[in-house]
Each structure stands twice: as structure tokens, then as C-alpha cells.
Design an enzyme around this catalytic site. Structure first.
Site, short mmCIF file in Angstrom:
data_model
loop_
_atom_site.label_atom_id
_atom_site.label_comp_id
_atom_site.label_asym_id
_atom_site.label_seq_id
_atom_site.Cartn_x
_atom_site.Cartn_y
_atom_site.Cartn_z
N CYS A 11 0.82 -1.21 0.00
CA CYS A 11 0.00 0.00 0.00
C CYS A 11 0.85 1.27 0.00
O CYS A 11 0.32 2.37 -0.01
CB CYS A 11 -0.95 0.02 1.20
SG CYS A 11 -0.13 0.22 2.79
N CYS A 81 19.41 10.40 7.23
CA CYS A 81 20.48 11.40 7.19
C CYS A 81 21.08 11.52 5.79
O CYS A 81 21.56 12.58 5.39
CB CYS A 81 21.56 11.07 8.22
SG CYS A 81 22.28 9.43 8.05
N HIS A 384 26.75 7.49 9.42
CA HIS A 384 25.92 8.69 9.48
C HIS A 384 26.44 9.72 8.48
O HIS A 384 27.64 9.83 8.24
CB HIS A 384 25.99 9.27 10.91
CG HIS A 384 25.13 10.47 11.12
ND1 HIS A 384 23.75 10.44 10.95
CD2 HIS A 384 25.45 11.75 11.51
CE1 HIS A 384 23.26 11.65 11.22
NE2 HIS A 384 24.26 12.45 11.56
#
Length: 433
Positions: A11, A81, A384
Site C-alpha cells: 500500500c 540522514c 551517518h
């Protein structure tokens, strides 16, 4: 969990349900408390910088008065990020950013919403999904001076819709995301916008003249006008000497870090010379003999032969995007090359890599740094991403929700993954690389 995920992917929606004990909500509240604590600590740190740091005090003084940081952070929606770092970088490419911010908002022309400016949400159908609109809305939010981080949820939802590779909440490659984003913006911009061709809007912008355009997959758009350049690929057969030339458009250049530098991880490490951006560019454009797996099909010899290859830049873009190839596949893993690469903040001279340097003016090949994306950690699927970018003469560090002032000394020490250089406008004086 797998059944739930299967339903969600069918969905194309986000997770909104919770357990009977409300555990998801408790996690959200805990994360919110952590973020609030980080924000409070950051605010105290900024106050201390203003009081004690002469450098940052000067940076904040404009016309004799102290101004607040006008940049806005982006909320991390779950390992997003990679997206935030790219969005903050692109928001500081002035000509590119201004084009989108000046576009009119999408209007829905039916029912109660007719005539009103509205934005896409998850409840609207596929026909209303617009990457350009959500990208425009995000850019408009980033420099309004809000102290509250902006949540790019609507943009991320559109990314899920049109870029299936980025569905889910696992860490992604920022460079791969940037390429998908630019490609899809380019494709959508080639269509109509409220009955007006976006290509027509581009034609009206005198600063993006035909001579500056590079067409990729059809008509030119602001994407190709700003980031588009052209490479000449020369291949020479080592048996008969036949030369083959091909021109390839590009939006960015992916540069290898030369193998002799891959053990040097910091600028101050003493085992040998520091790798520079010039070393990476030279490696990209130097004559290379193709190995046995890349034999060239020579039309004169009528079979695959050993050959050499060399790249020249036939046309430089307005914004030169350089991707340092820090991730390499081994037998089982994708390892990171953590080498420090020295790069200039100003005066990157690209003239020696041009096919016809004699046709370029003295300033037309010089570039100044606008933004840097950095990957922290050991692997592409972890770690990160943050970004550094300059805005109105000040350097900022963008770390998801947190935005802090920084200085040039900090920026040049970063282990760059993606560098955005802006073509220098003709002016007196130069300081070349």
C-alpha cells in the site's frame, strides 16, 4: 513483523499502528526527549560560542548587529540522514535553489480545494504525487529562520512512491540518492506545470542560456543547465591505432582515490604525501590501458583488442559535483576507503582537464566550494551523513535537526564524500589550486 512490512509495501504507506501497550509511542516520546535534550545542549553551546568565541562573534555580526542562525535543520525520519545531507547541500546551491523556490505552488483544481495552494500528503492519490512540488516546499522551509527542525515527511513519501530503491528505513548511499533525485527532478520538469511547460519557464531565465545547457534524456531543464557537463571519451586500439571518440553528458564525476594513498587516513599522518583532489582528478583523466575484461571492439580489426582510454572534459558545468569513490566491493563486503583527501575551498582550477583549454577565459575554469557531504562510519549500510555548506559568507554544519556555525579550518579537515563546486563569476584576482 514481516507480514506487516509486506502489507505496508503493497500500500506504500508509513507505519502508523502501535502495540496494545503503546510501545511505539513510548519509543517516540523517548526519542523526542533525547532530541529536546540535544537541542537544549546545542542552544547552550551556541550561547557560549557567542560569549567566548571572537571568531563566531564576528561571523554573526552583520552591519554592526548580531544576528541569529537563519538555517533550519531537517528531522531524521529513521536513517534518513543520507537524504538530509543532500537536501541541505542542494539548498545552498543558490541558482539551483532559487529556481525551485520561485516556482508557483501546485494547485488542485477540483472540489473544495479548487483555487487554493495545497501540498501533497499521504492521503492523496498517485496522480497527485509531485517530487518537484515537495522538493520546492522543503527548500522554501530551510532558510526561513525557524528554530524548529523541518520534517521532510511528505518529500520522503514521494521518494518512496517514485524511487522504490529507497523504501524502508535502512541507511542508503547519499550519492546514489542524489543521482536518483536529480534524474527524477529532471524528468518531471520536462513535463507541464499548471498548464505551462517548465522548459518554457527555464527558457525565460536569461542566466541559463542555451550555451550553458547540457541535454540528458531529452529537453534541457534547470538540472542539466546547472549540473550538466560533457565528457569526451577517447579509446585507441593498441593493435591498429584506430581512435574512437564519444561524447557523454554528465551530472557529476565519480573519482577513484588512487591506491597509493588508501592507507593514509588523516591529514597529519606522516607515512607519505597527502592525497589531494588534484590526484583524484588526474587519476580520472590520465591515459589508462584497459585490462583483459574490458577489451575494445575495434571496427577496423573486426574483433576485441587491447586498447587505451582517456577522458577529457569537453564542457564544464556551472556546478561541478565531484563524488569520491569511498566504497568498494570485496568478495563479500562493501568496504570503505577512509583516506583523507585534501580539497581547496577556493580556486579549484579545471583548465588542465579541458579538451580545448585555449577557448576558455581566465576565470571560467575556476570553482569555489559551496557544500561538502561527509560519511561518518565504516560502511555504506551504516554510519551517518552530515553536510557542510556556505551561506552568505558563513559556513554551517548540518547534522539532521542540528545546525551549527563552523569555520573554514574545520571544513577542510573533513573526509569529503561529495563536493559541490560553483563556477566562479569573472572578477579580479585569483587563488588557484
Amino acid at each position: 513483523q514481516s507480514n506487516i512490512n509486506g502489507i505496508l509495501y503493497r500500500c506504500d504507506d508509513f507505519v502508523v499502528n502501535d502495540t496494545k501497550l503503546g510501545l511505539v509511542q513510548k519509543v517516540r516520546e523517548h526519542l523526542q526527549n533525547l532530541e529536546n535534550s540535544a537541542f537544549t545542549a546545542d542552544r547552550h553551546r551556541k550561547r557560549k560560542l557567542l560569549e567566548n568565541s571572537t571568531l563566531n562573534s564576528k561571523l554573526l555580526k552583520v552591519n554592526g548587529s548580531t544576528t541569529a542562525i537563519c538555517a533550519t535543520g531537517l528531522r531524521n525520519l529513521g536513517n534518513t540522514c543520507f537524504m538530509n545531507a543532500i537536501l541541505q547541500s542542494l539548498s545552498n546551491i543558490e541558482q539551483f535553489c532559487c529556481y525551485f523556490k520561485e516556482l508557483p505552488a501546485v494547485e488542485l483544481r477540483n472540489g473544495k480545494t479548487a483555487g487554493r495552494r495545497t501540498y501533497h500528503t499521504r492521503s492523496q492519490g498517485d496522480n497527485n504525487v509531485s517530487l518537484v512540488e515537495e522538493f520546492r516546499k522543503t527548500l522554501c522551509a530551510l532558510w526561513q529562520g525557524s528554530q524548529t527542525a523541518f520534517s521532510p515527511e511528505s518529500l520522503f513519501y514521494v521518494v518512496w512512491k517514485i524511487m522504490p530503491n529507497f523504501r524502508g528505513y535502512q541507511q542508503q548511499d547519499a550519492h546514489e540518492f542524489m543521482r536518483y533525485l536529480l534524474d527524477h527532478l529532471h524528468l518531471e520538469l520536462q513535463g507541464g506545470f499548471n498548464g505551462v511547460s517548465r522548459s518554457a519557464i527555464l527558457q525565460e531565465n536569461s542566466t541559463l542560456s542555451a550555451s550553458n545547457k547540457c541535454c540528458i534524456n531529452g529537453a534541457s531543464t534547470v538540472v542539466t543547465a546547472i549540473f550538466g557537463g560533457i565528457l569526451q571519451n577517447e579509446v585507441n586500439c593498441l593493435i591498429c591505432g584506430t581512435e574512437s571518440r564519444k561524447f557523454d553528458p554528465f551530472l557529476d564525476l565519480s573519482l577513484d582515490i588512487p591506491s597509493q594513498f588508501r592507507s593514509k587516513r588523516s591529514k597529519n599522518q606522516e607515512n607519505g604525501p597527502v592525497c589531494s583532489l588534484r590526484d583524484c582528478l588526474r587519476s580520472f583523466t590520465d591515459l589508462e590501458e584497459l585490462d583483459e575484461t574490458e577489451l575494445y571492439m575495434c571496427h577496423k580489426c573486426k574483433k576485441k583488442q587491447k586498447s587505451t582510454k582517456k577522458f577529457w572534459i569537453q564542457k564544464l558545468p556551472k556546478v561541478l559535483c565531484l563524488h569520491l569513490k569511498r566504497f568498494h566491493w570485496t568478495a563479500y563486503l562493501r568496504n570503505k576507503v577512509d583516506t583523507y583527501v585534501e580539497f581547496p575551498l577556493r580556486g579549484l582550477d579545471m583548465k588542465c582537464y579541458l579538451l580545448e583549454p585555449e577557448n576558455s577565459g581566465p576565470e571560467s575554469c575556476l570553482y569555489d566550494l559551496a557544500a561538502v557531504v561527509v560519511h561518518h562510519g565504516s560502511g555504506v549500510g551504516s554510519g551517518h551523513y552530515t553536510a557542510y555548506a556556505t551561506h552568505e559568507g558563513r559556513w554551517f554544519h548540518f547534522n539532521d535537526s542540528t545546525v551549527t556555525l563552523t569555520d573554514e579550518e574545520t571544513v577542510v579537515k573533513a573526509k569529503a564524500y561529495i563536493l559541490f563546486y560553483v563556477e566562479r563569476q569573472a572578477r579580479a584576482g585569483s587563488d588557484k589550486l
